[in-house]
Design an enzyme around this catalytic site. Structure first.
Site, PDB file in Angstrom:
ATOM      1  N   ASP A  37      26.036  41.479 -17.826  1.00  0.00           N
ATOM      2  CA  ASP A  37      26.008  42.877 -17.426  1.00  0.00           C
ATOM      3  C   ASP A  37      24.534  43.263 -17.287  1.00  0.00           C
ATOM      4  OD1 ASP A  37      26.845  45.490 -16.887  1.00  0.00           O
ATOM      5  OD2 ASP A  37      26.546  46.054 -18.975  1.00  0.00           O
ATOM      6  N   ASP A  93      27.110  45.023 -23.649  1.00  0.00           N
ATOM      7  CA  ASP A  93      26.806  45.921 -24.760  1.00  0.00           C
ATOM      8  C   ASP A  93      27.560  47.229 -24.682  1.00  0.00           C
ATOM      9  OD1 ASP A  93      25.543  47.098 -22.606  1.00  0.00           O
ATOM     10  OD2 ASP A  93      23.767  47.686 -23.743  1.00  0.00           O
ATOM     11  N   THR A  97      22.878  46.358 -17.281  1.00  0.00           N
ATOM     12  CA  THR A  97      22.361  47.352 -18.206  1.00  0.00           C
ATOM     13  C   THR A  97      22.510  46.876 -19.639  1.00  0.00           C
ATOM     14  OG1 THR A  97      23.017  49.076 -16.655  1.00  0.00           O
ATOM     15  CG2 THR A  97      22.482  49.759 -18.896  1.00  0.00           C
TER      16      THR A  97
END
Length: 770
Positions: free
Chosen positions: A294, A530, A296
């Site tokens: 991912d 996250d 970000t």
């Protein structure tokens, strides 16, 4: 819930209430560790055989009994060491829970929750206990990990919430009604299994070896006992010979070495602030060939900084609207926090009314400010129609910036139907994202190791591609907007995933489908993330890796948590997994070669009705120098070998021919020595010399590549055997009688011949790399 206040429990009520006492997922109790290392079938068998030797034989032949003590002590110590590391890291990993007690908000550890606590919720929070909602500000809970239903559930006061679910949008509060082992998710876990372990080919392979060998030991051992009793006038000698064969068949150190390798791996990774929540997970990453990232929080540093606000309509209160929006959310996400850092409290007259919280599925949030209108902030390609604003946002995204659109409407859009056609674009907002300084080097490592990287993000595809290109990800400029991907054709989706590396505007459900589609094409998939939108994909991936700064829900479902939030830790996890795989394969070859030569010897001796060619003390000496001591060093040594599938098949292709050839060599040497007027001890000495040379050469083959320390290791084992054969008191202790030059040279010749044939067999099998 009549009479319930929002003050929460008092200190006295907390002290008297039932606590949230649940077992930690990352380790087992001392009693479980003790039972696993002491109360084993192998220890029982070896214990019985040891007792027989002490009763009917000489105590020197009972040295193998010390293996029980050594295996148990080493295993217990190593696992307790790993447990201490895991428990310590697990405490660090536990996200605090926000509760209200005595009328004040405070943060407590999950284990400090008690029945009746008033627990506060925000996006990303994982529900640890069951309860009833008493306040909801657009609270949406994802229960898919429990029910399989993909759509978030809107929770109103009075609704029930279950442990194991997590908040995807809004905020709220609930009262804990079931804690500890009464909670729904804990009961589910206990019904399924005590521990949910990641799939491990290594663990399953070793377990299968043990299972089949156990069944082989029973009939072959019975045949051997009958044979020795039928062909020996001395009952003690017969028992000693039978025990020597049975003990050698048992790979007693294989399980120990596997456990040690895993435990030491956990401790090593723990020093790097990497929490391995499931022990075999370090093996999983060693097998991974596709790593889904991912953007970000993984490739970029968590948190953002407001860059520019670019008006699209003049004369609009852009600054006031942004300030009001970011302060209206009681639990702001990273975007709202970045805007809030720039703007102070909202101006007078901006009173927040109805609001729609941000969610990864909608990709926007909004609040109705009455006569000031309803204002919405979100992804431009979701909120804007084609035109100047849309094109300008797309151009800004190509620079790698995070771009948002600020829009106004008379009333908030319906969050259920997804229609945003009535919105009037007012401004574009850009935020700076910083690329992790360690991302470039880490990605180069994976490229060198043959691991394909896929960047899967909910952000704008152009922005994701800009970051990927900056980091040098192959084909990073070739991006796909996930909204254009087929939802009902997994095969086509898999083909597109294989062909492209960058995907933007990926929904949480799509991330899950991506993982499944890649797995269907034979890939072993690791997923990092996250945020709440990564939870489902992390759960379904072969290996889920969460960042330490991620949401509690993300860290709860991942097998590996990078507590220091360092992307650069991943290569060390890969290396540790590869060390475990490569080294356990090495020691498996050693132990199972011994097992198969013992099986072949026992069968031949049992059928032929002759004496067993060596005593238990001989086996103890040879096994210690060619298996036990070397295996300990080889199991813990660093290695850079790539992980390969087919562990069981490869070990059998090496161990079966090597073991059978060792057995043939030993029987040949024993037979040639016995043709003269030699004693049984002299014949056994010849067999021991041949056995050592053959198995020592197996050790040399397995230890490759022969680095300086490995050369030193195998040379030291040869020197130790030579010393044992040279020192009179050692020879006496181990019942060795060399001295017949012709017989000794014959034994050496047979051993060297066996080494040559074993080398050819191994090369033909192609099981080892030079």
């Amino acid at each position: 819930m009549v009479g319930l206040t929002f003050d929460g429990l008092t200190a006295a009520q907390v002290a008297a209430a039932k606590p949230n006492d649940v077992p930690r997922r990352s380790s087992r109790s001392f009693s479980a560790i003790f039972r696993a290392n002491v109360l084993t079938l192998f220890n029982l068998v070896i214990g019985v055989l040891w007792a027989l030797i002490l009763i009917f034989g000489e105590w020197q032949d009972g040295l193998f009994g010390l293996v029980i003590v050594a295996n148990a002590l080493i295993g217990i110590v190593q696992e307790l060491r790993a447990k201490h590391t895991l428990d310590k890291l697990a405490v660090v990993n536990e996200a605090p829970v926000r509760v209200r007690r005595d009328g004040a908000e405070r943060e407590i550890h999950p284990r400090e929750i008690v029945l009746g606590d008033l627990i506060l919720l925000a996006p990303g929070d994982r529900l640890l206990v069951d309860g009833d909602v008493i306040r909801s500000d657009g609270l949406e809970v994802d229960e898919s990990l429990l029910t399989g239903e993909a759509d978030p559930v809107h929770k109103k006061p009075g609704d029930q919430v279950l442990s194991g679910s997590f908040v995807v949008a809004g905020s709220g509060a609930f009262v804990a009604t079931k804690v500890g082992t009464d909670a729904y998710a804990v009961r589910l876990a206990e019904e399924a299994s005590k521990f949910h372990l990641a799939h491990s080919e290594l663990r399953e392979g070793v377990s299968n070896f043990i299972k089949y060998i156990t069944w082989l030991v029973i009939p072959i051992g019975a045949l051997l006992i009958y044979s020795q009793l039928s062909n020996s006038v001395d009952f003690g000698t017969a028992i000693t010979g039978a025990v020597a064969g049975i003990v050698t068949m048992i790979p007693e150190g294989l399980v120990l070495m596997t456990s040690i390798a895993f435990a030491v791996g956990v401790v090593r990774l723990g020093r790097r602030r990497c929490l391995v929540q499931e022990l075999p997970a370090i093996e999983g990453l060693a097998r991974v060939d596709v790593l889904c990232l991912d953007k970000t929080g993984t490739l970029t540093v968590g948190g953002m900084e407001l860059d520019e606000v670019l008006p699209l309509r003049h004369g609009q209160p852009v600054t006031d609207a942004l300030a009001a929006l970011c302060h209206a959310d009681p639990r702001p996400n990273a975007t709202a926090q970045a805007i809030r850092a720039r703007y102070d409290a909202p101006a007078d007259g901006w009173k927040a009314g109805e609001s729609v919280p941000f969610s990864s599925a909608r990709k926007w949030s909004g609040t109705d400010f009455g006569e000031r209108g309803a204002w919405v902030l979100g992804a431009p390609d979701v909120l804007l129609q084609s035109g100047d604003g849309y094109d300008r946002a797309a151009a800004l995204a190509t620079t790698g910036a995070r771009v948002l659109a600020l829009c106004r409407a008379d009333r908030l859009p319906d969050p259920g139907d997804g229609s945003t056609a009535t919105l009037d674009p007012i401004a574009l907002v850009t935020l700076k994202q910083r690329v992790r300084p360690d991302a470039d080097e880490t990605l180069r490592y994976f490229a060198k190791q043959g691991v394909t990287v896929k960047v899967i993000s909910g952000d704008n595809p152009e922005a994701v591609a800009a970051i990927a290109t900056h980091l040098g990800i192959p084909d990073g400029h070739r991006f796909i907007d996930a909204r254009t991907l087929p939802d009902d054709d997994p095969q086509k989706l898999g083909e597109l995933l294989d062909e492209h590396a960058v995907f933007g505007r990926v929904s949480p459900q799509q991330k899950r489908k991506f993982v499944t589609a890649l797995q269907a094409r034979g890939h072993t998939v690791a997923m990092t993330g996250d945020g709440v939108n990564d939870v489902l994909a992390l759960k379904d991936a072969d290996l889920g890796i969460a960042m330490g700064a991620g949401s509690p829900a993300t860290k709860a479902v991942a097998q590996v948590v990078l507590l220091d939030n360092k992307f650069a830790t991943l290569p060390h996890v890969v290396s540790e997994g590869r060390r475990v795989l490569a080294n356990i394969e090495r020691v498996s070859n050693l132990f199972l070669t011994k097992t198969f030569y013992a099986i072949a010897l026992s069968l031949a001796v049992g059928v032929a009705g002759v004496m067993f060619p060596f005593a238990p003390r001989h086996s103890t000496l040879v096994n210690a120098l060619t298996i036990g001591i070397p295996a300990f060093f080889l199991a813990l040594a660093p290695t850079f070998e790539r992980a390969r599938s087919g562990f069981v098949r490869r070990v059998l292709r090496f161990a079966v021919p090597s073991g059978v050839l060792c057995a043939v060599a030993v029987l040949t040497s024993f037979w040639l020595a016995h043709r003269g007027d030699s004693t049984l001890i002299e014949d056994q000495t010849s067999a021991v010399i041949t056995l050592f040379l053959a198995t020592w050469w197996v050790l040399v083959l397995i230890a490759r590549p022969l680095t300086w320390w490995r050369v030193l290791l195998v040379a030291a084992m040869a020197a130790a055997f030579a010393i044992a054969m040279s020192l009179p008191f050692v020879r006496t202790f181990f019942a060795l009688e060399p001295g017949d030059l012709a017989g000794d040279l014959t034994a050496v010749g047979v051993g060297l011949g066996a080494a040559i044939i074993i080398s050819v067999a191994v090369k033909l099998a192609g099981t080892l790399r030079a």
